[in-house]
Design a protein around this motif. Sequence first.
Motif, PDB file in Angstrom:
ATOM      1  N   ASN A  74      20.171 -40.964 -20.079  1.00  0.00           N
ATOM      2  CA  ASN A  74      19.598 -41.559 -18.815  1.00  0.00           C
ATOM      3  C   ASN A  74      18.065 -40.935 -18.655  1.00  0.00           C
ATOM      4  OD1 ASN A  74      21.975 -42.457 -17.975  1.00  0.00           O
ATOM      5  ND2 ASN A  74      22.537 -40.579 -17.285  1.00  0.00           N
ATOM      6  N   ASN A  75      17.599 -40.398 -19.707  1.00  0.00           N
ATOM      7  CA  ASN A  75      16.132 -39.960 -19.810  1.00  0.00           C
ATOM      8  C   ASN A  75      15.301 -40.550 -20.771  1.00  0.00           C
ATOM      9  OD1 ASN A  75      13.705 -38.109 -20.574  1.00  0.00           O
ATOM     10  ND2 ASN A  75      14.415 -37.201 -18.787  1.00  0.00           N
ATOM     11  N   VAL A  76      14.305 -41.438 -20.308  1.00  0.00           N
ATOM     12  CA  VAL A  76      13.673 -42.229 -21.373  1.00  0.00           C
ATOM     13  C   VAL A  76      13.119 -41.375 -22.618  1.00  0.00           C
ATOM     14  CG1 VAL A  76      11.667 -43.806 -21.726  1.00  0.00           C
ATOM     15  CG2 VAL A  76      13.363 -43.996 -19.871  1.00  0.00           C
ATOM     16  N   ILE A  77      12.227 -40.292 -22.085  1.00  0.00           N
ATOM     17  CA  ILE A  77      11.695 -39.251 -23.063  1.00  0.00           C
ATOM     18  C   ILE A  77      12.659 -38.698 -23.936  1.00  0.00           C
ATOM     19  CG2 ILE A  77      10.021 -37.345 -23.386  1.00  0.00           C
ATOM     20  CD1 ILE A  77       8.890 -40.073 -22.083  1.00  0.00           C
ATOM     21  N   LEU A  78      13.647 -38.134 -23.534  1.00  0.00           N
ATOM     22  CA  LEU A  78      14.669 -37.369 -24.427  1.00  0.00           C
ATOM     23  C   LEU A  78      15.382 -38.348 -25.288  1.00  0.00           C
ATOM     24  CD1 LEU A  78      16.314 -34.933 -21.704  1.00  0.00           C
ATOM     25  CD2 LEU A  78      14.656 -34.504 -23.488  1.00  0.00           C
ATOM     26  N   TYR A  79      15.788 -39.755 -24.696  1.00  0.00           N
ATOM     27  CA  TYR A  79      16.253 -40.693 -25.502  1.00  0.00           C
ATOM     28  C   TYR A  79      15.370 -41.039 -26.514  1.00  0.00           C
ATOM     29  CZ  TYR A  79      18.852 -44.932 -26.777  1.00  0.00           C
ATOM     30  OH  TYR A  79      19.951 -45.600 -27.401  1.00  0.00           O
ATOM     31  N   ALA A  80      14.442 -41.365 -26.410  1.00  0.00           N
ATOM     32  CA  ALA A  80      13.218 -41.851 -27.463  1.00  0.00           C
ATOM     33  C   ALA A  80      13.240 -40.544 -28.666  1.00  0.00           C
ATOM     34  CB  ALA A  80      11.680 -41.961 -26.792  1.00  0.00           C
ATOM     35  N   LEU A  81      12.898 -39.244 -28.076  1.00  0.00           N
ATOM     36  CA  LEU A  81      12.881 -38.278 -29.116  1.00  0.00           C
ATOM     37  C   LEU A  81      14.098 -37.960 -29.887  1.00  0.00           C
ATOM     38  CD1 LEU A  81      11.042 -35.585 -26.693  1.00  0.00           C
ATOM     39  CD2 LEU A  81      10.019 -36.972 -28.617  1.00  0.00           C
ATOM     40  N   TYR A  82      15.034 -38.085 -29.322  1.00  0.00           N
ATOM     41  CA  TYR A  82      16.384 -38.095 -30.016  1.00  0.00           C
ATOM     42  C   TYR A  82      16.672 -39.150 -31.014  1.00  0.00           C
ATOM     43  CZ  TYR A  82      21.424 -38.713 -30.756  1.00  0.00           C
ATOM     44  OH  TYR A  82      22.564 -38.842 -31.759  1.00  0.00           O
ATOM     45  N   GLY A  83      16.554 -40.231 -30.541  1.00  0.00           N
ATOM     46  CA  GLY A  83      16.583 -41.482 -31.436  1.00  0.00           C
ATOM     47  C   GLY A  83      15.724 -41.614 -32.545  1.00  0.00           C
ATOM     48  N   GLY A  84      14.329 -41.227 -32.240  1.00  0.00           N
ATOM     49  CA  GLY A  84      13.436 -40.990 -33.337  1.00  0.00           C
ATOM     50  C   GLY A  84      13.764 -40.289 -34.426  1.00  0.00           C
ATOM     51  N   LEU A  85      14.191 -38.967 -33.735  1.00  0.00           N
ATOM     52  CA  LEU A  85      14.550 -37.824 -34.685  1.00  0.00           C
ATOM     53  C   LEU A  85      15.726 -38.162 -35.724  1.00  0.00           C
ATOM     54  CD1 LEU A  85      13.901 -34.997 -35.609  1.00  0.00           C
ATOM     55  CD2 LEU A  85      15.559 -34.308 -33.764  1.00  0.00           C
ATOM     56  N   MET A  86      16.860 -38.610 -35.080  1.00  0.00           N
ATOM     57  CA  MET A  86      17.964 -38.960 -35.777  1.00  0.00           C
ATOM     58  C   MET A  86      17.586 -40.203 -36.825  1.00  0.00           C
ATOM     59  SD  MET A  86      20.414 -37.135 -35.106  1.00  0.00           S
ATOM     60  CE  MET A  86      19.037 -36.030 -35.015  1.00  0.00           C
ATOM     61  N   ALA A  87      16.731 -41.072 -36.614  1.00  0.00           N
ATOM     62  CA  ALA A  87      16.307 -42.267 -37.356  1.00  0.00           C
ATOM     63  C   ALA A  87      15.723 -41.758 -38.531  1.00  0.00           C
ATOM     64  CB  ALA A  87      15.688 -43.380 -36.557  1.00  0.00           C
ATOM     65  N   ALA A  88      14.969 -40.927 -38.346  1.00  0.00           N
ATOM     66  CA  ALA A  88      14.140 -40.332 -39.286  1.00  0.00           C
ATOM     67  C   ALA A  88      14.671 -39.516 -40.177  1.00  0.00           C
ATOM     68  CB  ALA A  88      12.759 -39.582 -38.651  1.00  0.00           C
ATOM     69  N   ILE A  89      15.518 -38.626 -39.893  1.00  0.00           N
ATOM     70  CA  ILE A  89      16.437 -37.697 -40.719  1.00  0.00           C
ATOM     71  C   ILE A  89      17.509 -38.432 -41.560  1.00  0.00           C
ATOM     72  CG2 ILE A  89      18.332 -35.984 -40.638  1.00  0.00           C
ATOM     73  CD1 ILE A  89      16.779 -34.711 -38.186  1.00  0.00           C
ATOM     74  N   PHE A  90      18.128 -39.339 -40.921  1.00  0.00           N
ATOM     75  CA  PHE A  90      18.934 -40.340 -41.666  1.00  0.00           C
ATOM     76  C   PHE A  90      18.380 -41.054 -42.644  1.00  0.00           C
ATOM     77  CE2 PHE A  90      21.875 -38.441 -38.587  1.00  0.00           C
ATOM     78  CZ  PHE A  90      22.905 -37.878 -39.418  1.00  0.00           C
ATOM     79  N   GLU A  91      17.418 -41.744 -42.318  1.00  0.00           N
ATOM     80  CA  GLU A  91      16.893 -42.877 -43.122  1.00  0.00           C
ATOM     81  C   GLU A  91      15.941 -42.307 -44.157  1.00  0.00           C
ATOM     82  OE1 GLU A  91      15.529 -46.709 -41.403  1.00  0.00           O
ATOM     83  OE2 GLU A  91      16.295 -46.113 -39.451  1.00  0.00           O
ATOM     84  N   GLU A  92      15.338 -41.449 -43.976  1.00  0.00           N
ATOM     85  CA  GLU A  92      14.416 -40.614 -45.091  1.00  0.00           C
ATOM     86  C   GLU A  92      15.266 -39.772 -45.981  1.00  0.00           C
ATOM     87  OE1 GLU A  92      11.745 -42.423 -45.365  1.00  0.00           O
ATOM     88  OE2 GLU A  92      12.219 -42.934 -43.147  1.00  0.00           O
ATOM     89  N   THR A  93      16.314 -39.259 -45.434  1.00  0.00           N
ATOM     90  CA  THR A  93      17.135 -38.366 -46.322  1.00  0.00           C
ATOM     91  C   THR A  93      17.789 -39.449 -47.195  1.00  0.00           C
ATOM     92  OG1 THR A  93      17.202 -36.686 -44.468  1.00  0.00           O
ATOM     93  CG2 THR A  93      19.071 -36.833 -46.375  1.00  0.00           C
ATOM     94  N   GLY A  94      18.295 -40.514 -46.612  1.00  0.00           N
ATOM     95  CA  GLY A  94      18.892 -41.595 -47.617  1.00  0.00           C
ATOM     96  C   GLY A  94      17.926 -41.892 -48.705  1.00  0.00           C
ATOM     97  N   ARG A  95      16.799 -42.203 -48.221  1.00  0.00           N
ATOM     98  CA  ARG A  95      15.869 -42.640 -49.346  1.00  0.00           C
ATOM     99  C   ARG A  95      15.571 -41.509 -50.443  1.00  0.00           C
ATOM    100  NH1 ARG A  95      13.259 -45.101 -44.691  1.00  0.00           N
ATOM    101  NH2 ARG A  95      12.809 -47.283 -45.249  1.00  0.00           N
ATOM    102  N   LEU A  96      15.598 -40.277 -49.750  1.00  0.00           N
ATOM    103  CA  LEU A  96      15.358 -39.175 -51.036  1.00  0.00           C
ATOM    104  C   LEU A  96      16.255 -39.184 -51.849  1.00  0.00           C
ATOM    105  CD1 LEU A  96      13.411 -36.644 -51.550  1.00  0.00           C
ATOM    106  CD2 LEU A  96      14.904 -35.373 -49.953  1.00  0.00           C
TER     107      LEU A  96
END
Length: 260
Positions: A74-96
């Motif tokens: 329900n918070n745009v900023i928190l949702y964006a930060l959370y979503g961006g962090l999860m996407a970065a961690i999982f996708e880049e770890t997958g690449r690695l």
Amino acid sequence: MDRVPFLSMVFMVISCIVGFAIPVILFIYFRKKKRADIAPFFIGVIVFIFFVTVLESSVHRIVFGLPFGEIIKNNVILYALYGGLMAAIFEETGRLIAFGFILRKNKDKNINACMYGAGHGGIEATSVLGLTMIGSLALSVSINSGIISTILDNIGGNDLTRLQDTVSTSTMSPSYIFLPGIVERIFAVILQISLSVLVWSSVRGKRYLFALALLIHFVADTLIVILNGFHIPLIFVELIFGVVSITVMLFSRKIYVEES
């Protein structure tokens, strides 16, 4: 009930076709023109499916099921930060993991980084654009045939609200709204291939590039969610995303040339 304009459905079909065509075109280009290996493409597809649609989605279900999950949603900023962090961690770890272990036998060709990115970004385009448009088309047919009324009568709560909102979007939005997704997916694929080059280079010795790829992915995803969350006009969101993607592409191209 209002009907979905015929032109809107035409644009949905076009977007759907493009969503499925993107990975095919990329595969043919990198295979035939650049002589890339086949394996990296399909590893990119598999890694995306496993790390994003299985692992990351599982984490989302757990997090959003917790008491503070509703606060994040329900918070745009928190949702964006959370979503961006999860996407970065999982996708880049997958690449690695893919580059460091699974594709070790394919490390003799730098173009395989791009081929992997084509698979990773291509299947994402098919999922986000192609499959979504199939769903939109199915909904449009049910609206125009009158079946949607029966469906709405048999659901309630949040599901009813979400479906009503979707129906309103389909019937009331201008037809062209179903086309910008094509541009957005093209920029997204450019970014995915560029990030693949950075992580590829990190595995080959430039370790700092993995951290940079994480940061770029996090910033890009977070920025787009925030812009959309604050209802910035779509054309400006796409323009900003395009600038980010092309900037990262130019930087990764420089790295790629240095590695060649």
